[in-house]
Design a protein around this motif. Structure first.
Motif, PDB file in Angstrom:
ATOM      1  N   GLY A   1      -3.456  36.347  -8.576  1.00  8.53           N
ATOM      2  CA  GLY A   1      -3.792  37.130  -8.357  1.00  8.53           C
ATOM      3  C   GLY A   1      -2.759  38.543  -8.914  1.00  8.53           C
ATOM      4  N   LEU A   2      -3.010  40.000  -7.998  1.00 11.25           N
ATOM      5  CA  LEU A   2      -1.946  40.642  -8.662  1.00 11.25           C
ATOM      6  C   LEU A   2      -0.857  41.367  -7.067  1.00 11.25           C
ATOM      7  CD1 LEU A   2      -0.728  43.252 -10.602  1.00 11.25           C
ATOM      8  CD2 LEU A   2      -2.213  44.274  -9.097  1.00 11.25           C
ATOM      9  N   VAL A   3       0.450  41.080  -7.404  1.00  8.49           N
ATOM     10  CA  VAL A   3       1.518  41.313  -6.857  1.00  8.49           C
ATOM     11  C   VAL A   3       2.207  41.936  -7.133  1.00  8.49           C
ATOM     12  CG1 VAL A   3       2.528  38.914  -7.412  1.00  8.49           C
ATOM     13  CG2 VAL A   3       2.967  40.175  -4.756  1.00  8.49           C
ATOM     14  N   GLN A   4       2.918  42.755  -6.116  1.00  5.83           N
ATOM     15  CA  GLN A   4       4.015  43.809  -6.308  1.00  5.83           C
ATOM     16  C   GLN A   4       5.608  43.121  -6.599  1.00  5.83           C
ATOM     17  OE1 GLN A   4       4.622  47.281  -3.806  1.00  5.83           O
ATOM     18  NE2 GLN A   4       3.053  47.826  -4.731  1.00  5.83           N
ATOM     19  N   ALA A   5       6.320  43.461  -7.228  1.00  2.00           N
ATOM     20  CA  ALA A   5       7.492  42.988  -7.301  1.00  2.00           C
ATOM     21  C   ALA A   5       8.448  42.731  -6.527  1.00  2.00           C
ATOM     22  CB  ALA A   5       8.471  43.448  -8.538  1.00  2.00           C
ATOM     23  N   GLY A   6       8.859  41.418  -5.657  1.00  5.71           N
ATOM     24  CA  GLY A   6       9.322  40.921  -4.762  1.00  5.71           C
ATOM     25  C   GLY A   6       8.349  40.528  -3.471  1.00  5.71           C
ATOM     26  N   GLY A   7       7.497  40.755  -3.614  1.00  5.96           N
ATOM     27  CA  GLY A   7       6.650  39.474  -3.132  1.00  5.96           C
ATOM     28  C   GLY A   7       6.175  38.064  -3.115  1.00  5.96           C
ATOM     29  N   SER A   8       5.139  38.323  -2.499  1.00  2.39           N
ATOM     30  CA  SER A   8       4.949  36.367  -2.781  1.00  2.39           C
ATOM     31  C   SER A   8       3.773  36.037  -2.511  1.00  2.39           C
ATOM     32  CB  SER A   8       5.327  35.910  -0.826  1.00  2.39           C
ATOM     33  OG  SER A   8       6.591  36.256  -0.803  1.00  2.39           O
ATOM     34  N   LEU A   9       3.221  35.110  -2.828  1.00  2.00           N
ATOM     35  CA  LEU A   9       2.094  33.848  -3.459  1.00  2.00           C
ATOM     36  C   LEU A   9       2.205  32.775  -3.496  1.00  2.00           C
ATOM     37  CD1 LEU A   9      -0.754  35.839  -4.611  1.00  2.00           C
ATOM     38  CD2 LEU A   9       0.443  34.928  -6.982  1.00  2.00           C
ATOM     39  N   ARG A  10       0.592  32.467  -3.081  1.00  2.00           N
ATOM     40  CA  ARG A  10       0.591  31.161  -3.051  1.00  2.00           C
ATOM     41  C   ARG A  10      -0.374  30.841  -3.820  1.00  2.00           C
ATOM     42  NH1 ARG A  10       3.168  27.473   0.635  1.00  2.00           N
ATOM     43  NH2 ARG A  10       1.526  25.663   1.097  1.00  2.00           N
ATOM     44  N   LEU A  11      -0.001  29.888  -4.636  1.00  2.00           N
ATOM     45  CA  LEU A  11      -1.081  28.749  -5.729  1.00  2.00           C
ATOM     46  C   LEU A  11      -1.690  28.023  -4.918  1.00  2.00           C
ATOM     47  CD1 LEU A  11       0.309  29.818  -9.657  1.00  2.00           C
ATOM     48  CD2 LEU A  11      -1.514  31.428  -7.729  1.00  2.00           C
ATOM     49  N   SER A  12      -2.462  27.744  -5.208  1.00  2.00           N
ATOM     50  CA  SER A  12      -3.194  26.036  -4.913  1.00  2.00           C
ATOM     51  C   SER A  12      -3.680  25.157  -5.934  1.00  2.00           C
ATOM     52  CB  SER A  12      -3.881  26.083  -3.592  1.00  2.00           C
ATOM     53  OG  SER A  12      -3.680  26.458  -2.594  1.00  2.00           O
ATOM     54  N   CYS A  13      -3.888  24.193  -5.609  1.00  2.00           N
ATOM     55  CA  CYS A  13      -4.222  22.801  -6.935  1.00  2.00           C
ATOM     56  C   CYS A  13      -5.118  22.369  -6.350  1.00  2.00           C
ATOM     57  CB  CYS A  13      -3.072  22.298  -8.251  1.00  2.00           C
ATOM     58  SG  CYS A  13      -4.480  21.278  -8.813  1.00  2.00           S
ATOM     59  N   ALA A  14      -6.482  22.015  -6.679  1.00  2.00           N
ATOM     60  CA  ALA A  14      -7.311  21.311  -5.114  1.00  2.00           C
ATOM     61  C   ALA A  14      -7.794  20.380  -7.224  1.00  2.00           C
ATOM     62  CB  ALA A  14      -8.648  21.315  -4.893  1.00  2.00           C
ATOM     63  N   ALA A  15      -7.443  18.787  -6.678  1.00  2.00           N
ATOM     64  CA  ALA A  15      -7.599  17.487  -6.906  1.00  2.00           C
ATOM     65  C   ALA A  15      -8.806  16.834  -6.790  1.00  2.00           C
ATOM     66  CB  ALA A  15      -6.714  16.912  -7.627  1.00  2.00           C
ATOM     67  N   SER A  16      -9.605  16.511  -7.693  1.00  2.00           N
ATOM     68  CA  SER A  16     -10.966  15.478  -7.102  1.00  2.00           C
ATOM     69  C   SER A  16      -9.981  13.767  -7.657  1.00  2.00           C
ATOM     70  CB  SER A  16     -11.656  16.058  -8.040  1.00  2.00           C
ATOM     71  OG  SER A  16     -11.121  15.345  -9.981  1.00  2.00           O
TER      72      SER A  16
ATOM     73  N   GLN B   1       4.152  27.862  -3.932  1.00  2.00           N
ATOM     74  CA  GLN B   1       5.033  29.031  -3.263  1.00  2.00           C
ATOM     75  C   GLN B   1       5.818  29.753  -4.048  1.00  2.00           C
ATOM     76  OE1 GLN B   1       3.785  29.801  -0.048  1.00  2.00           O
ATOM     77  NE2 GLN B   1       5.293  31.975  -0.398  1.00  2.00           N
ATOM     78  N   MET B   2       5.461  31.461  -3.827  1.00  2.00           N
ATOM     79  CA  MET B   2       5.866  31.884  -5.062  1.00  2.00           C
ATOM     80  C   MET B   2       6.655  32.916  -4.065  1.00  2.00           C
ATOM     81  SD  MET B   2       3.491  31.592  -8.132  1.00  2.00           S
ATOM     82  CE  MET B   2       4.523  32.927  -8.941  1.00  2.00           C
ATOM     83  N   ASN B   3       7.753  33.568  -3.985  1.00  2.00           N
ATOM     84  CA  ASN B   3       8.635  34.403  -3.411  1.00  2.00           C
ATOM     85  C   ASN B   3       9.593  34.888  -4.315  1.00  2.00           C
ATOM     86  OD1 ASN B   3       7.581  33.305  -1.130  1.00  2.00           O
ATOM     87  ND2 ASN B   3       9.104  31.771  -1.021  1.00  2.00           N
TER      88      ASN B   3
ATOM     89  N   SER C   1      14.616  29.217 -13.387  1.00  2.00           N
ATOM     90  CA  SER C   1      14.127  30.848 -13.660  1.00  2.00           C
ATOM     91  C   SER C   1      13.421  30.276 -12.434  1.00  2.00           C
ATOM     92  CB  SER C   1      13.126  31.038 -15.077  1.00  2.00           C
ATOM     93  OG  SER C   1      12.275  30.148 -15.275  1.00  2.00           O
ATOM     94  N   VAL C   2      13.730  29.775 -11.349  1.00  2.00           N
ATOM     95  CA  VAL C   2      12.862  29.891 -10.531  1.00  2.00           C
ATOM     96  C   VAL C   2      13.037  29.396  -9.549  1.00  2.00           C
ATOM     97  CG1 VAL C   2      10.300  30.372 -11.975  1.00  2.00           C
ATOM     98  CG2 VAL C   2      10.469  28.150 -10.954  1.00  2.00           C
ATOM     99  N   LYS C   3      14.072  28.956  -9.534  1.00  2.00           N
ATOM    100  CA  LYS C   3      15.043  27.797  -8.327  1.00  2.00           C
ATOM    101  C   LYS C   3      15.942  29.575  -7.582  1.00  2.00           C
ATOM    102  CE  LYS C   3      17.102  24.175 -11.049  1.00  2.00           C
ATOM    103  NZ  LYS C   3      17.772  23.867 -11.077  1.00  2.00           N
ATOM    104  N   GLY C   4      15.166  29.070  -6.007  1.00  2.00           N
ATOM    105  CA  GLY C   4      15.320  29.359  -4.894  1.00  2.00           C
ATOM    106  C   GLY C   4      14.735  31.082  -4.577  1.00  2.00           C
ATOM    107  N   ARG C   5      13.477  30.763  -5.501  1.00  2.00           N
ATOM    108  CA  ARG C   5      12.088  31.650  -5.317  1.00  2.00           C
ATOM    109  C   ARG C   5      10.965  30.866  -4.835  1.00  2.00           C
ATOM    110  NH1 ARG C   5      10.702  35.126  -8.949  1.00  2.00           N
ATOM    111  NH2 ARG C   5      11.700  33.842 -10.361  1.00  2.00           N
TER     112      ARG C   5
END
Length: 124
Positions: free
Chosen positions: A10-25, A82-84, A63-67
């Motif tokens: 989705g759309l998120v502002q800089a500094g915010g958080s988002l959580r992606l999920s992946c469901a596997a069959s 989890q994206m922070n 580029s994403v370590k620590g976040r």
């Protein structure tokens, strides 16, 4: 055969958080190393994070370590990202991937199955 379905983009502002999920069959989820890759417009698909099938060891791109954090729930056949503290440069389509024998863990060509992707857009 493994089918992967991503959600949570989705759309998120800089500094915010988002959580992606992946469901596997399938019944063999624990046999697969799981990973997240991303692709921004005009750029190649790049490694973001991975979690091993056995001991659950993880690897993150510099580029994403620590976040960002990757985790898996073997009981639910899911892997999450989890994206922070997101940045505009995190904007991309994020793909979930699965592979049995993945060496090295960050190599795109080692993964056998891919989801359709979910868009993440970070506004400044």
């Amino acid at each position: 055969q493994v089918q992967l379905v991503e959600s949570g983009g989705g759309l998120v502002q800089a500094g915010g958080s988002l959580r992606l999920s992946c469901a596997a069959s399938g019944r063999t989820f624990t046999s697969y190393t799981m990973a997240w890759f991303r692709q921004a417009p005009g750029k190649e698909r790049e490694f973001v994070a991975a979690i091993r099938r056995s001991e659950g060891g993880t690897m993150l791109a510099d580029s994403v370590k620590g976040r960002f954090t990757i985790s898996r729930d073997n009981a639910k056949n899911t892997v999450s990202l989890q994206m922070n503290s997101v940045k505009p440069e995190d904007t991309a389509v994020y793909y979930c991937a699965a592979g049995r024998s993945v060496v090295p863990i960050y190599a795109r060509y080692e993964y056998d199955y891919w989801g359709q992707g979910t868009q993440v857009s970070v506004s400044s």
